[in-house]
Design a protein around this motif. Structure first.
Motif, PDB file in Angstrom:
ATOM      1  N   VAL A 128       1.001  -1.192   0.001  1.00 57.77           N
ATOM      2  CA  VAL A 128      -0.009  -0.011   0.032  1.00 57.77           C
ATOM      3  C   VAL A 128       0.871   1.359   0.064  1.00 57.77           C
ATOM      4  N   LYS A 129       0.112   2.224  -0.594  1.00 55.63           N
ATOM      5  CA  LYS A 129       1.104   3.559  -0.426  1.00 55.63           C
ATOM      6  C   LYS A 129      -0.075   4.713  -0.134  1.00 55.63           C
ATOM      7  N   ILE A 130       0.377   5.473   0.868  1.00 54.94           N
ATOM      8  CA  ILE A 130      -0.258   6.757   1.289  1.00 54.94           C
ATOM      9  C   ILE A 130       0.343   7.744   1.097  1.00 54.94           C
ATOM     10  N   VAL A 131      -0.132   8.723   0.166  1.00 56.60           N
ATOM     11  CA  VAL A 131       0.148  10.099  -0.269  1.00 56.60           C
ATOM     12  C   VAL A 131      -0.507  11.035   0.157  1.00 56.60           C
ATOM     13  N   THR A 132       0.176  12.333   0.878  1.00 55.22           N
ATOM     14  CA  THR A 132      -0.641  13.285   1.554  1.00 55.22           C
ATOM     15  C   THR A 132      -0.711  14.364   0.539  1.00 55.22           C
ATOM     16  N   GLY A 133      -1.295  15.611   1.049  1.00 53.72           N
ATOM     17  CA  GLY A 133      -1.606  16.658   0.275  1.00 53.72           C
ATOM     18  C   GLY A 133      -0.310  17.516  -0.223  1.00 53.72           C
ATOM     19  N   PRO A 134       0.671  17.613   0.763  1.00 51.99           N
ATOM     20  CA  PRO A 134       1.784  18.075   0.005  1.00 51.99           C
ATOM     21  C   PRO A 134       2.766  17.204  -0.832  1.00 51.99           C
ATOM     22  N   GLY A 135       2.393  15.977  -1.052  1.00 57.84           N
ATOM     23  CA  GLY A 135       3.089  15.199  -1.853  1.00 57.84           C
ATOM     24  C   GLY A 135       4.027  14.020  -1.166  1.00 57.84           C
ATOM     25  N   VAL A 136       4.032  14.030  -0.160  1.00 58.58           N
ATOM     26  CA  VAL A 136       4.815  13.242   0.636  1.00 58.58           C
ATOM     27  C   VAL A 136       4.029  11.826   0.761  1.00 58.58           C
ATOM     28  N   ALA A 137       5.061  10.848   0.516  1.00 57.91           N
ATOM     29  CA  ALA A 137       4.532   9.466   0.470  1.00 57.91           C
ATOM     30  C   ALA A 137       4.978   8.447   1.502  1.00 57.91           C
ATOM     31  N   ALA A 138       4.290   7.387   1.535  1.00 58.85           N
ATOM     32  CA  ALA A 138       5.177   6.215   2.451  1.00 58.85           C
ATOM     33  C   ALA A 138       4.343   4.920   1.873  1.00 58.85           C
ATOM     34  N   THR A 139       5.262   3.867   1.866  1.00 54.42           N
ATOM     35  CA  THR A 139       4.868   2.672   1.188  1.00 54.42           C
ATOM     36  C   THR A 139       5.147   1.373   2.187  1.00 54.42           C
ATOM     37  N   ALA A 140       4.303   0.817   2.464  1.00 52.33           N
ATOM     38  CA  ALA A 140       4.640  -0.576   3.260  1.00 52.33           C
ATOM     39  C   ALA A 140       4.030  -1.761   2.563  1.00 52.33           C
ATOM     40  N   GLU A 141       4.449  -2.938   2.910  1.00 49.77           N
ATOM     41  CA  GLU A 141       3.862  -4.130   2.488  1.00 49.77           C
ATOM     42  C   GLU A 141       2.765  -4.684   3.442  1.00 49.77           C
ATOM     43  N   VAL A 142       1.720  -5.152   2.691  1.00 59.71           N
ATOM     44  CA  VAL A 142       0.701  -5.700   3.563  1.00 59.71           C
ATOM     45  C   VAL A 142       0.881  -7.404   4.234  1.00 59.71           C
TER      46      VAL A 142
END
Length: 143
Positions: A128-142
């Motif tokens: 999964v990838k989470i992207v914030t309004g300013p464009g900063v993202a984080a990715t993690a395995e399920v």
């Protein structure tokens, strides 16, 4: 010198004055717009620099096809929950439920607060990838 020379000089002076006035107005407005754009870019860059998130847990329930994600705002910027985007295996998710520190009504995600995201997706995604309004993202395995 006759009147024609003085009249021509006056006419040229007035035309030059009007021309300079039009040029100055256009140049001043353009310069102001460029400076405003530079300030906006600088503000966005500062916000992006001060923004950081960390995905703490990602769980998938095979029975209900629920994907549960918890994300912590580890930066110094307050974020908007409505500006958060969720991708599961590069598939954009819509209609997911969110809660900040258990509050489902708020749209404000402050630093050191945890955002819980629940969405339905099938089959089980691998990341999964989470992207914030300013464009900063984080990715993690399920898991």
């Amino acid at each position: 010198m006759g009147f024609s020379v003085s009249g021509s000089a006056a006419l040229i002076f007035v035309a030059a004055f009007i021309g300079f006035g039009m040029f100055y107005s256009a140049a001043a407005n353009s310069t102001e717009l460029v400076n405003d754009a530079r300030e906006d870019r600088s503000d966005r860059q500062l916000e992006r620099t001060n923004t950081d998130i960390e995905i703490t847990t990602v769980n998938y329930n095979d029975v209900s096809n629920y994907l549960n994600i918890t994300v912590e705002n580890t930066g110094a910027t307050e974020l908007s929950v409505s500006d958060v985007d969720v991708l599961a295996d590069n598939s954009y998710q819509t209609g997911y439920r969110t809660a900040v520190e258990g509050n489902e009504e708020t749209d404000l995600w402050l630093p050191r607060e945890t955002l819980a995201i629940n969405t339905t997706t099938a089959p089980q995604p691998s990341q999964v990838k989470i992207v914030t309004g300013p464009g900063v993202a984080a990715t993690a395995e399920v898991v």
